[in-house]
Design an enzyme around this catalytic site. Structure first.
Site, mmCIF file in Angstrom:
data_model
loop_
_atom_site.group_PDB
_atom_site.id
_atom_site.type_symbol
_atom_site.label_atom_id
_atom_site.label_comp_id
_atom_site.label_asym_id
_atom_site.label_seq_id
_atom_site.Cartn_x
_atom_site.Cartn_y
_atom_site.Cartn_z
ATOM 1 N N SER A 63 0.849 -1.190 0.000
ATOM 2 C CA SER A 63 0.000 0.000 0.000
ATOM 3 C C SER A 63 0.889 1.244 0.000
ATOM 4 O O SER A 63 1.847 1.338 0.753
ATOM 5 C CB SER A 63 -0.870 -0.045 1.264
ATOM 6 O OG SER A 63 -1.486 1.183 1.495
ATOM 7 N N HIS B 65 -0.939 -1.644 -3.872
ATOM 8 C CA HIS B 65 -2.304 -1.544 -3.341
ATOM 9 C C HIS B 65 -2.673 -0.063 -3.295
ATOM 10 O O HIS B 65 -2.015 0.734 -2.624
ATOM 11 C CB HIS B 65 -2.312 -2.156 -1.934
ATOM 12 C CG HIS B 65 -3.628 -2.137 -1.244
ATOM 13 N ND1 HIS B 65 -4.573 -3.127 -1.390
ATOM 14 C CD2 HIS B 65 -4.157 -1.246 -0.366
ATOM 15 C CE1 HIS B 65 -5.621 -2.856 -0.627
ATOM 16 N NE2 HIS B 65 -5.404 -1.706 0.004
ATOM 17 N N ASP C 244 -5.201 2.672 -2.138
ATOM 18 C CA ASP C 244 -6.321 2.971 -1.244
ATOM 19 C C ASP C 244 -7.044 4.215 -1.737
ATOM 20 O O ASP C 244 -6.488 5.318 -1.669
ATOM 21 C CB ASP C 244 -5.806 3.192 0.182
ATOM 22 C CG ASP C 244 -5.418 1.893 0.851
ATOM 23 O OD1 ASP C 244 -6.214 0.939 0.783
ATOM 24 O OD2 ASP C 244 -4.314 1.822 1.425
ATOM 25 N N MET D 47 -10.053 6.708 -1.178
ATOM 26 C CA MET D 47 -11.020 7.108 -0.147
ATOM 27 C C MET D 47 -11.714 8.390 -0.599
ATOM 28 O O MET D 47 -11.070 9.279 -1.155
ATOM 29 C CB MET D 47 -10.294 7.373 1.172
ATOM 30 C CG MET D 47 -9.255 6.327 1.524
ATOM 31 S SD MET D 47 -8.682 6.494 3.228
ATOM 32 C CE MET D 47 -7.223 5.476 3.199
ATOM 33 N N HIS E 268 -8.289 -0.685 -3.995
ATOM 34 C CA HIS E 268 -9.199 -0.854 -2.853
ATOM 35 C C HIS E 268 -10.072 0.395 -2.747
ATOM 36 O O HIS E 268 -9.610 1.443 -2.285
ATOM 37 C CB HIS E 268 -8.346 -1.053 -1.581
ATOM 38 C CG HIS E 268 -9.130 -1.191 -0.319
ATOM 39 N ND1 HIS E 268 -8.541 -1.133 0.917
ATOM 40 C CD2 HIS E 268 -10.451 -1.401 -0.077
ATOM 41 C CE1 HIS E 268 -9.453 -1.296 1.869
ATOM 42 N NE2 HIS E 268 -10.625 -1.445 1.286
ATOM 43 N N MET F 93 -12.552 2.520 -1.063
ATOM 44 C CA MET F 93 -13.270 2.799 0.187
ATOM 45 C C MET F 93 -14.153 4.010 -0.089
ATOM 46 O O MET F 93 -13.870 5.129 0.349
ATOM 47 C CB MET F 93 -12.261 3.081 1.310
ATOM 48 C CG MET F 93 -11.573 1.821 1.803
ATOM 49 S SD MET F 93 -10.224 2.169 2.930
ATOM 50 C CE MET F 93 -8.898 2.388 1.763
ATOM 51 N N MET G 65 -10.582 -6.834 6.316
ATOM 52 C CA MET G 65 -9.902 -5.728 6.992
ATOM 53 C C MET G 65 -9.497 -6.143 8.409
ATOM 54 O O MET G 65 -10.329 -6.652 9.178
ATOM 55 C CB MET G 65 -10.818 -4.490 7.088
ATOM 56 C CG MET G 65 -11.222 -3.866 5.763
ATOM 57 S SD MET G 65 -9.841 -3.388 4.707
ATOM 58 C CE MET G 65 -9.001 -2.160 5.728
ATOM 59 N N ASP H 272 -5.849 -6.926 5.065
ATOM 60 C CA ASP H 272 -5.383 -5.540 4.954
ATOM 61 C C ASP H 272 -5.508 -4.813 6.288
ATOM 62 O O ASP H 272 -6.602 -4.744 6.855
ATOM 63 C CB ASP H 272 -6.242 -4.835 3.893
ATOM 64 C CG ASP H 272 -5.810 -3.399 3.613
ATOM 65 O OD1 ASP H 272 -4.761 -2.974 4.117
ATOM 66 O OD2 ASP H 272 -6.544 -2.713 2.861
HETATM 67 C C1 DX5 Z 1 -6.600 1.079 5.614
HETATM 68 C C2 DX5 Z 1 -6.066 0.801 4.239
HETATM 69 C C3 DX5 Z 1 -4.839 -0.024 4.250
HETATM 70 C C4 DX5 Z 1 -3.677 0.682 4.909
HETATM 71 C C5 DX5 Z 1 -2.768 -0.337 5.500
HETATM 72 O O1 DX5 Z 1 -7.784 1.745 5.494
HETATM 73 O O2 DX5 Z 1 -7.029 0.108 3.474
HETATM 74 O O3 DX5 Z 1 -4.500 -0.502 2.966
HETATM 75 O O4 DX5 Z 1 -2.968 1.508 4.018
HETATM 76 O O5 DX5 Z 1 -1.862 0.312 6.315
HETATM 77 P P1 DX5 Z 1 -1.068 -0.431 7.494
HETATM 78 O O6 DX5 Z 1 -0.355 -1.603 6.881
HETATM 79 O O7 DX5 Z 1 -0.180 0.616 8.016
HETATM 80 O O8 DX5 Z 1 -2.118 -0.867 8.475
HETATM 81 ZN ZN ZN Z 2 -6.404 -0.924 1.642
#
Ligand code: DX5
Ligand code: ZN
Length: 211
Positions: free
Chosen positions: A6, A30, A32, A34, A63, A65, A134, A172
C-alpha cells in the site's frame, strides 16, 4: 504468499515510494481510494494516481473505500489493474458492481470491515476472485491489527475450501511480522501492508512474507 504494498497517503512522497516498490519482488501496488464519505479521509485524485502509476512496473490492486464504487470503476479499469475491490457495506446492488468490474476483464474483490461477518458474503462468494478482510477499521494506515480478524479468515477459508471456490483471501491493515505469521496460518493468500513495509528494508521484509 502474495504481497501487495500500500502506498502511503502522502502525494508528495508517493513517486519515490512507487520507484522503491519497483525494485522489490512485491506482487502488487495496493491503491487505497477514499472519498471522504465512506471513510473520513480522502486520498489521491484519479489524475494524481494516473501520473503516479506511470512510474510503476507493478500491477494494481485497487481498494475502493467509497460510497459509490460504480463511479470509479471505468477510470481504474483503464490502468494496469488486476483487482478492483469494493466494500460490501457501501452498496446493496453487489451483483451489478461485480458485473461492471468483470465487463472490463478485471478480477473482482469485496472487502469486509471488522464488524461485518463472513456469513454476509457467503452467497456471493462464487462470483469473487478475492475477499479483502480488513484487520483494522478502513480509513488510515498505522492502526493495530484486531485479533478477532483471525477467526474470520479461518471461517472464510473453510467455506472456500468446502465449496471448491477459486476465491483468494487478502488481509489488509495492521500487518507486521507477528501478525503475518498468524494470518498465514489461518489461510490468507495475500497480505496488504503499508507502515510495516515502508520502515526499514522493504525487500528484506517482503522476502520474509514470501517464504
Ligand atoms: C486502511 C487501508 C490499508 C492501509 C494499511 O484503510 O485500506 O491498505 O494503508 O496500512 P497499514 O499496513 O499501516 O495498516
Ligand atoms: Zn487498503
Amino acid at each position: 504468499m502474495l504481497v501487495s504494498v500500500s502506498i502511503l497517503s502522502s502525494v508528495y512522497k508517493a513517486k519515490e515510494i512507487v520507484e522503491k516498490i519497483n525494485k522489490t519482488t512485491a506482487d502488487f501496488i495496493h491503491l487505497d481510494i477514499m472519498d471522504g464519505k465512506f471513510v473520513e479521509n480522502k486520498t489521491f485524485t484519479f489524475n494524481e494516481i494516473k501520473k503516479l502509476v506511470n512510474f510503476s512496473n507493478k500491477k494494481l490492486d485497487v481498494h475502493l473505500m467509497v460510497k459509490n464504487p460504480l463511479k470509479y470503476i471505468e477510470d481504474y479499469a483503464l490502468l494496469n489493474t488486476e483487482y478492483i475491490t469494493f466494500h460490501y457495506e457501501s452498496v446493496n446492488n453487489h451483483i451489478d458492481i461485480i458485473n461492471k468490474i468483470q465487463e472490463y476483464g478485471l478480477k473482482v474483490g469485496i472487502s469486509i470491515k471488522p464488524k461485518t461477518d463472513v456469513s454476509e458474503i457467503e452467497n456471493i462468494l462464487k462470483y469473487l476472485d478475492l475477499v479483502l478482510i480488513m484487520g483494522v477499521e478502513p480509513g488510515k494506515s498505522g492502526q493495530e491489527f484486531k485479533e478477532s480478524t483471525l477467526d474470520k479468515i479461518e471461517k472464510l477459508k473453510q467455506v472456500i475450501v468446502e465449496n471448491g471456490y477459486k476465491t483468494i483471501i487478502s488481509v489488509d491493515g495492521g500487518i507486521n511480522d507477528e501478525v503475518f505469521k498468524m494470518v498465514k496460518e489461518k489461510g490468507a493468500d495475500m497480505i496488504v501492508s503499508a507502515s510495516y513495509l515502508h520502515e526499514g528494508d522493504m525487500e528484506e521484509k517482503i522476502k520474509e512474507f514470501k517464504v
